[in-house]
Write a protein that holds these residues in place. Structure first.
Motif, short mmCIF file in Angstrom:
data_model
loop_
_atom_site.label_atom_id
_atom_site.label_comp_id
_atom_site.label_asym_id
_atom_site.label_seq_id
_atom_site.Cartn_x
_atom_site.Cartn_y
_atom_site.Cartn_z
N ARG A 1 0.55 -1.03 -0.43
CA ARG A 1 0.79 0.31 0.20
C ARG A 1 0.87 1.30 0.26
O ARG A 1 1.17 1.70 0.79
N VAL A 2 1.74 1.61 -0.90
CA VAL A 2 3.09 3.00 -1.42
C VAL A 2 1.69 3.84 -2.05
O VAL A 2 2.50 4.68 -2.25
N LEU A 3 1.28 3.36 -2.92
CA LEU A 3 0.62 4.48 -3.50
C LEU A 3 -0.11 6.04 -3.10
O LEU A 3 -0.71 5.86 -3.65
N LYS A 4 0.33 6.59 -1.74
CA LYS A 4 -0.21 7.33 -1.77
C LYS A 4 0.77 8.61 -1.82
O LYS A 4 1.65 8.34 -1.23
N GLY A 5 -0.01 10.02 -1.15
CA GLY A 5 0.64 11.05 -1.24
C GLY A 5 1.42 11.38 -2.32
O GLY A 5 1.13 11.39 -3.94
N GLU B 1 0.59 10.60 -6.67
CA GLU B 1 0.42 11.83 -7.10
C GLU B 1 2.25 11.57 -8.79
O GLU B 1 2.17 11.76 -9.64
N GLU B 2 2.83 11.13 -8.22
CA GLU B 2 3.87 10.80 -9.68
C GLU B 2 3.89 9.73 -10.65
O GLU B 2 4.09 9.53 -11.65
N VAL B 3 2.91 8.77 -9.68
CA VAL B 3 2.93 7.34 -10.31
C VAL B 3 1.50 8.30 -11.31
O VAL B 3 2.18 7.47 -12.76
N HIS B 4 0.98 9.22 -11.35
CA HIS B 4 -0.56 9.67 -11.80
C HIS B 4 -0.54 10.67 -12.74
O HIS B 4 -0.26 10.37 -13.68
N ASN B 5 0.79 10.88 -12.51
CA ASN B 5 1.14 12.24 -13.50
C ASN B 5 1.87 11.29 -14.37
O ASN B 5 2.41 11.37 -15.79
N GLU C 1 -8.88 8.84 -20.64
CA GLU C 1 -10.03 8.60 -20.11
C GLU C 1 -10.45 9.34 -18.95
O GLU C 1 -11.02 9.82 -18.01
N GLU C 2 -10.10 8.18 -18.05
CA GLU C 2 -10.53 8.15 -16.86
C GLU C 2 -8.84 7.26 -15.39
O GLU C 2 -8.71 7.01 -16.50
N LEU C 3 -8.42 8.44 -14.50
CA LEU C 3 -7.36 7.52 -14.27
C LEU C 3 -7.96 7.71 -12.35
O LEU C 3 -8.20 8.36 -11.74
N ASN C 4 -7.84 6.22 -12.10
CA ASN C 4 -7.73 6.42 -10.59
C ASN C 4 -6.75 5.49 -9.89
O ASN C 4 -6.27 4.56 -9.92
N VAL C 5 -5.55 6.26 -9.04
CA VAL C 5 -4.26 5.42 -8.21
C VAL C 5 -4.99 5.36 -6.74
O VAL C 5 -5.22 6.04 -5.91
#
Length: 143
Positions: A27-31, A35-39, A53-57
């Protein structure tokens, strides 16, 4: 506006729902990491000509709804996203790489992909209609 897009020799609408997880589903995809993964996903998808179209991290997985041109394979897209984002995350957050269990791999192997589009019943009706329409056109040409 049509849902189809155009390239030089093709009109297309290829949309996929893709889900993947970090290694061991940590569970590391926070903060800032999330955000870096999202970008990264936005940037590297765009570079391949894909449109998010949609992205949810989420903290332990990623959901991506993306339009992918037919000249790009889903495996090419995912290889780029997972490979480049892992490099960026390990560069920006070196403390993650120090953990022995990562083994220089940020993402778990594989992913889940599903096509998004017209449902099966609608396709059956379309194909059936097209066959009738073709027969009608042939009759008109013979008359």
């Amino acid at each position: 506006m049509s849902r189809f897009e155009k390239l030089s020799h093709v009109i297309w609408h290829c949309q996929y729902h893709i889900v993947w997880v970090p290694k061991y589903r940590y569970r590391v995809l926070k903060g800032a990491i999330g955000e870096e993964v999202h970008n990264c996903i936005e940037v590297y998808s765009g570079r391949l000509g894909c449109r998010v179209e949609e992205l949810n991290v989420q903290v332990d997985h990623v959901h991506l709804l993306v339009r992918v041109p037919p000249k790009i394979s889903v495996s090419q897209l995912m290889g780029t996203i997972k490979g480049k984002s892992a490099l960026r995350v390990f560069t920006r957050f070196p403390h993650l790489k120090q953990k022995p269990y990562w083994g220089n791999h940020f993402w778990a192997k594989g992913y889940c992909v599903d096509t998004v589009g017209i449902d099966a019943e609608m396709i059956r009706k379309y194909v059936k209609y097209q066959e009738k329409e073709e027969h009608r056109q042939v009759r008109l040409e013979l008359a």
